[in-house]
Scaffold this motif. Structure first.
Motif, short mmCIF file in Angstrom:
data_model
loop_
_atom_site.label_atom_id
_atom_site.label_comp_id
_atom_site.label_asym_id
_atom_site.label_seq_id
_atom_site.Cartn_x
_atom_site.Cartn_y
_atom_site.Cartn_z
N UNK A 21 -3.99 0.37 10.93
CA UNK A 21 -4.20 0.31 9.53
C UNK A 21 -3.32 1.13 8.79
N UNK A 24 0.21 -0.21 8.93
CA UNK A 24 0.60 -1.22 7.99
C UNK A 24 0.97 -0.84 6.84
N UNK A 25 0.49 0.31 6.05
CA UNK A 25 0.73 0.88 4.78
C UNK A 25 2.13 1.43 4.87
N UNK A 28 4.47 -1.76 4.91
CA UNK A 28 4.51 -2.55 3.40
C UNK A 28 5.20 -1.61 2.61
N UNK A 29 5.06 -0.21 2.40
CA UNK A 29 5.62 0.48 1.51
C UNK A 29 7.10 0.87 1.86
N UNK A 90 -2.76 6.66 4.43
CA UNK A 90 -2.59 5.65 3.06
C UNK A 90 -1.72 6.52 2.04
N UNK A 91 -2.49 7.73 1.63
CA UNK A 91 -1.86 8.76 0.70
C UNK A 91 -0.17 8.71 1.13
N UNK A 94 1.74 5.55 0.08
CA UNK A 94 1.89 5.49 -1.49
C UNK A 94 2.80 6.25 -2.11
N UNK A 95 2.99 7.44 -1.48
CA UNK A 95 4.06 8.38 -2.03
C UNK A 95 5.26 8.19 -1.81
#
Lengths: 193, 193, 193
Positions: A21, A24-25, A28-29, A90-91, A94-95
């Motif tokens: 999981x 993937x982040x 993907x980012x 995940x953070x 996302x950064x």
């Protein structure tokens, strides 16, 4: 070995799933890019990645039980601990396009909150520090070997981002906490059986 | 004065260091811009900024001890409290280009979680409210004096962002909690010595 | 009905206010778009939206009291619980332009932390699951009826985002917790009066 095979397997599976999981982040980012595609891929990850994370989860949980008496915990505690690490993972993804300074401050702050909430003393903290060092060293070696890389401008710490030790610190503290919970739950089960 | 000089100094240093980390994020993201460069700078901050934050930390901690009996706490609690404020500080920087409504909602929500977790009653809350008012008033005066400014479109509250009172609220609650922890730890140390 | 009219009204108002704050973020960020403008709007929301959220809050709180003995809690606990949901709501809005994978992982992680912290056992969890299912079904029906829509590329789960069940899960757990707190506070008040 304190943990039973079935407990180690369960911890391996939780770690492998969480790794998939989180990775993937990162993929993907664009936080990380795999450079060698000769191995099978599972979802977005090279097969060795979930295997490594699962193994590290079980090994850290086992390590914890050799460092001091485990504290019991229920399923809600275990879910919260796992969620905390996946959230930080995940953070960090996302950064990706944010200034590295505050992104690093945020990930470290969240990891230290995990330490304050879940470590429960020096044994849990020691597991987190061991994982932070081992995890970063392994990644630095793999990056040097050309296996994968972090996005340009992020890997300012010998190829890895300055928030990476914090992510591994939180991971190690949570893996240790899971070891405590799984072990004490097994003992209760046995006593009741 | 309830706190000893060495305790006040330690609180000053923690506050100054936290201020530097947080301000780096605000400057790097363009959330704030210093307009007067005639003073020395430390990292990304004008020298007076860490001095003010450090002084406010020690003063709020001292204030807390005059408002009611302090609750003890360990090093993990102190680390978690500091991390919570630095995390919110970083979030406010990372929201620089986001819609102001949900960014404000998020920072206020996080600050209220800090109140719920660390205030421990009315004395801690009072410290947070005092810091929120004083901090915002000082910043509004300095902005009016042309010392620094917030990015265009952010400073909708007399020049400061609507999330700023929440950041200071969390800061004050945590400074109060640190005062409790440092004071009670000093007392235990003395009794044991 | 276990809750008194004034308690149900208070819960309705908290839920309606929280819904307005959260929906402002979704509308401002473009996460959701209202497609029918024939009804009155309050702030950024169609009038039926805060009415629905307020009613769901009171109904879930009431439901909780029929599923098991309530645990008491103070005002700090209630504020923290409400802040946690508004924070997750804001995060879901702020993730509007981020990759859906890590955004979904983050919202689910935060929701599971709310479950771990506030559910307090199966009754609270059951309320969260009931709200997650009911909330998503209602939104899917309204989207199919052309009342509103999620931004292009976000609504991959029959028109709603994959993080929406997590947001409702956290909402339901917190509404249940508020029900417990309000009910037990009312009982204490009565006993003291």
């Amino acid at each position: 070995v304190r943990l039973r095979p079935v407990q180690l397997l369960a911890l391996f599976c939780v770690g492998a799933a969480g790794g998939l999981i989180g990775d993937e982040g990162h993929v993907a980012s664009g936080t990380t890019v795999y450079l060698q595609h000769g191995v099978p891929f599972v979802w977005k990850s090279a097969i060795w990645f979930p295997l490594l994370v699962g193994t590290a989860t079980a090994a850290t949980a086992e390590l914890r039980l050799h460092l001091g008496a485990p504290r019991p915990g229920d399923a809600f505690e275990a879910v919260g601990a796992v969620a905390a690490v996946i959230g930080i993972y995940a953070v960090s993804a996302l950064m990706r396009h944010q200034p590295l300074g505050p992104a690093t401050a945020l990930v470290w702050a969240l990891a230290l909150l995990v330490v304050a909430r879940f470590a429960g003393g020096l044994p849990g903290l020691a597991c987190g520090l061991a994982t932070a060092i081992a995890g970063c060293v392994v990644e630095i070696v793999m990056i040097a070997a050309g296996v994968f890389e972090y996005a340009s401008g992020i890997g300012s710490l010998a190829g890895v981002p300055p928030w990476l030790p914090a992510l591994y610190l939180a991971f190690g503290v949570v893996a240790a906490r899971l070891g405590e919970i799984v072990f004490t739950a097994g003992e209760s089960w046995e006593r009741a059986g």
